[in-house]
Design a protein around this motif. Structure first.
Motif, short mmCIF file in Angstrom:
data_model
loop_
_atom_site.label_atom_id
_atom_site.label_comp_id
_atom_site.label_asym_id
_atom_site.label_seq_id
_atom_site.Cartn_x
_atom_site.Cartn_y
_atom_site.Cartn_z
N LEU A 179 -8.38 6.36 -10.09
CA LEU A 179 -8.34 6.34 -8.62
C LEU A 179 -9.54 5.61 -8.02
CD1 LEU A 179 -7.09 9.98 -7.99
CD2 LEU A 179 -5.78 7.86 -7.72
N SER A 180 -10.62 5.52 -8.78
CA SER A 180 -11.80 4.80 -8.28
C SER A 180 -11.92 3.42 -8.92
CB SER A 180 -13.07 5.61 -8.56
OG SER A 180 -13.21 5.88 -9.94
N ASP A 181 -10.92 3.03 -9.69
CA ASP A 181 -10.92 1.71 -10.31
C ASP A 181 -10.61 0.65 -9.25
OD1 ASP A 181 -9.63 -0.68 -11.72
OD2 ASP A 181 -10.31 0.50 -13.44
N PRO A 182 -11.35 -0.47 -9.23
CA PRO A 182 -11.04 -1.53 -8.25
C PRO A 182 -9.59 -1.99 -8.31
CG PRO A 182 -13.13 -1.96 -9.33
CD PRO A 182 -12.53 -0.80 -10.04
N GLN A 200 1.23 0.82 -4.11
CA GLN A 200 0.17 1.65 -4.67
C GLN A 200 0.69 3.07 -4.91
OE1 GLN A 200 -3.12 3.16 -2.20
NE2 GLN A 200 -4.49 2.01 -3.55
N PRO A 201 0.65 3.58 -6.16
CA PRO A 201 1.08 4.96 -6.40
C PRO A 201 0.18 5.93 -5.64
CG PRO A 201 0.80 3.74 -8.46
CD PRO A 201 0.19 2.92 -7.39
N GLU A 254 -3.84 1.83 -11.93
CA GLU A 254 -4.60 0.58 -11.78
C GLU A 254 -3.63 -0.59 -11.63
OE1 GLU A 254 -6.90 2.96 -15.04
OE2 GLU A 254 -4.80 2.61 -14.48
N HIS A 255 -4.00 -1.51 -10.77
CA HIS A 255 -3.14 -2.66 -10.47
C HIS A 255 -1.75 -2.23 -10.00
CE1 HIS A 255 -6.30 -5.07 -12.25
NE2 HIS A 255 -6.24 -4.32 -13.33
N ARG A 265 -7.05 -4.81 -19.23
CA ARG A 265 -7.95 -4.05 -20.09
C ARG A 265 -7.44 -2.63 -20.33
NH1 ARG A 265 -11.38 -0.52 -18.16
NH2 ARG A 265 -11.35 -1.49 -16.10
N GLN A 266 -6.94 -1.98 -19.29
CA GLN A 266 -6.50 -0.59 -19.44
C GLN A 266 -5.34 -0.44 -20.41
OE1 GLN A 266 -6.80 -2.23 -16.54
NE2 GLN A 266 -8.18 -1.10 -15.18
#
Length: 331
Positions: A179-182, A200-201, A254-255, A265-266
């Protein structure tokens, strides 16, 4: 108590191709296992030259329990090289209500969570095999923390995992780091078309998925802890190598994605922790280890001869002495 490869990557971050890489030490274009679907899943694997055959020929007793390659459950017979053979046969993603091969005596399990089933089976094997002088290799292949799909009960696919009941309410207030990932906060403008199409979920959805997965992994961690304790009691821990990894990473928002098998990356970053005799304890390695390196590393440890031309390399020089690895990788 071992070496943590902090930049370990799964070049093809999807169940079947990742497991194909583990079994062959080859990239997907060389071993043929390029998808979860026919004809590029289990059907493409060259079973007669896979890792367990190398180990068997080197004198090892071998065992597999858990989730095998996609497509196996409906078609596959016993595989070459495995002395004990116990793959999931029916409903492998359901966690409860599934069939296991059980070394030829197929059994249906209605209530036992599959994570606990695998942990119990591995401990039973170690009890039986440790007293012998013959070395052994066991692959405990957990479905956790994969999302759930129950075809028998017609429960649709979901990214939520199903933990054993004892962990069902843990981490009730834990917030997903994603949730805090850019990449979660980004609007998606200027991104590729896949991301641009996604909304965005919600934070709630992300946390529900995240908590289910870490709850399920509590049972995996519990099994690892019990196994280490068992090996110590039996006097085998100092003569055993343990390797902990995963098929793929997973995006939890993310994304704007809740998925895997994308070049982020994730998705491609996975854990790799190794411990055992001669390996340093408490050290990290930043070199780019790959899924294709596991089979050559295991062969190196077991003094086994690969029966195919591998794309990977043994990680032992890097694990022991921080030796350099490749500078580029194929994804």
């Amino acid at each position: 108590q071992g070496v943590d490869f902090t930049r370990m990557l799964s070049p093809h971050p999807l169940c079947c191709p990742a497991r194909g890489a583990i079994l062959t030490g080859q990239y997907a274009q060389n071993n043929g296992v390029k998808s979860n679907q026919d004809p590029f899943n289990y059907a493409a694997l060259q079973k007669e030259t896979a890792l367990p055959v190398w180990l068997h020929e080197a004198g090892y007793r071998t065992a597999f329990t858990g989730k095998y390659l996609n497509g196996f459950g409906t078609k596959g017979p016993r595989q070459p090289g495995w002395d004990y053979w116990d793959p999931s046969m029916i409903n492998p993603y359901s966690y409860i209500g599934y069939e296991m091969y059980n070394d030829g005596d197929r059994q249906w399990y209605k209530k036992l969570n599959n994570v606990d089933y695998i942990n119990m089976g591995v401990r039973k094997l170690v009890d039986e095999w440790a007293p012998s002088d013959q070395p052994f290799f066991i692959w405990a292949s957990h479905v956790a923390p994969h999302g759930r799909l129950d075809k028998v009960k017609d429960i649709p696919s979901t990214a939520k995992a199903l933990p054993p009941n004892r962990f069902a309410n843990d981490f009730a207030n834990e917030q997903s780091p994603s949730l805090s990932d850019p990449g979660y906060l980004d609007t998606g403008a200027g991104k590729n078309s896949l991301v641009q199409r996604k909304k965005q979920p919600t934070r709630e959805k992300v946390n529900v998925v995240f908590r289910s997965r870490i709850r399920t992994l509590q049972a995996v961690d519990q099994g690892v802890s019990q196994l280490v304790g068992q090996l110590r009691r039996l006097g085998e821990l100092d003569n055993t190598y343990l390797m902990f990894t995963s098929d793929n990473g997973f995006l939890v928002g993310e994304h704007h994605l809740i998925t895997k098998n994308v070049p982020y990356r994730q998705s491609i970053r996975v854990p790799l922790i190794m411990r055992g005799p001669g390996l340093p304890a408490g050290e990290t390695r930043a070199q780019r280890a790959l899924m294709i390196d596991l089979a050559p590393t295991i062969a190196d440890l077991a003094d086994a001869e690969p029966l195919v031309t591998v794309d990977g390399v043994s990680l032992l020089p890097t694990a022991v002495a921080d030796a350099p690895l490749r500078e580029t990788v194929l994804i």
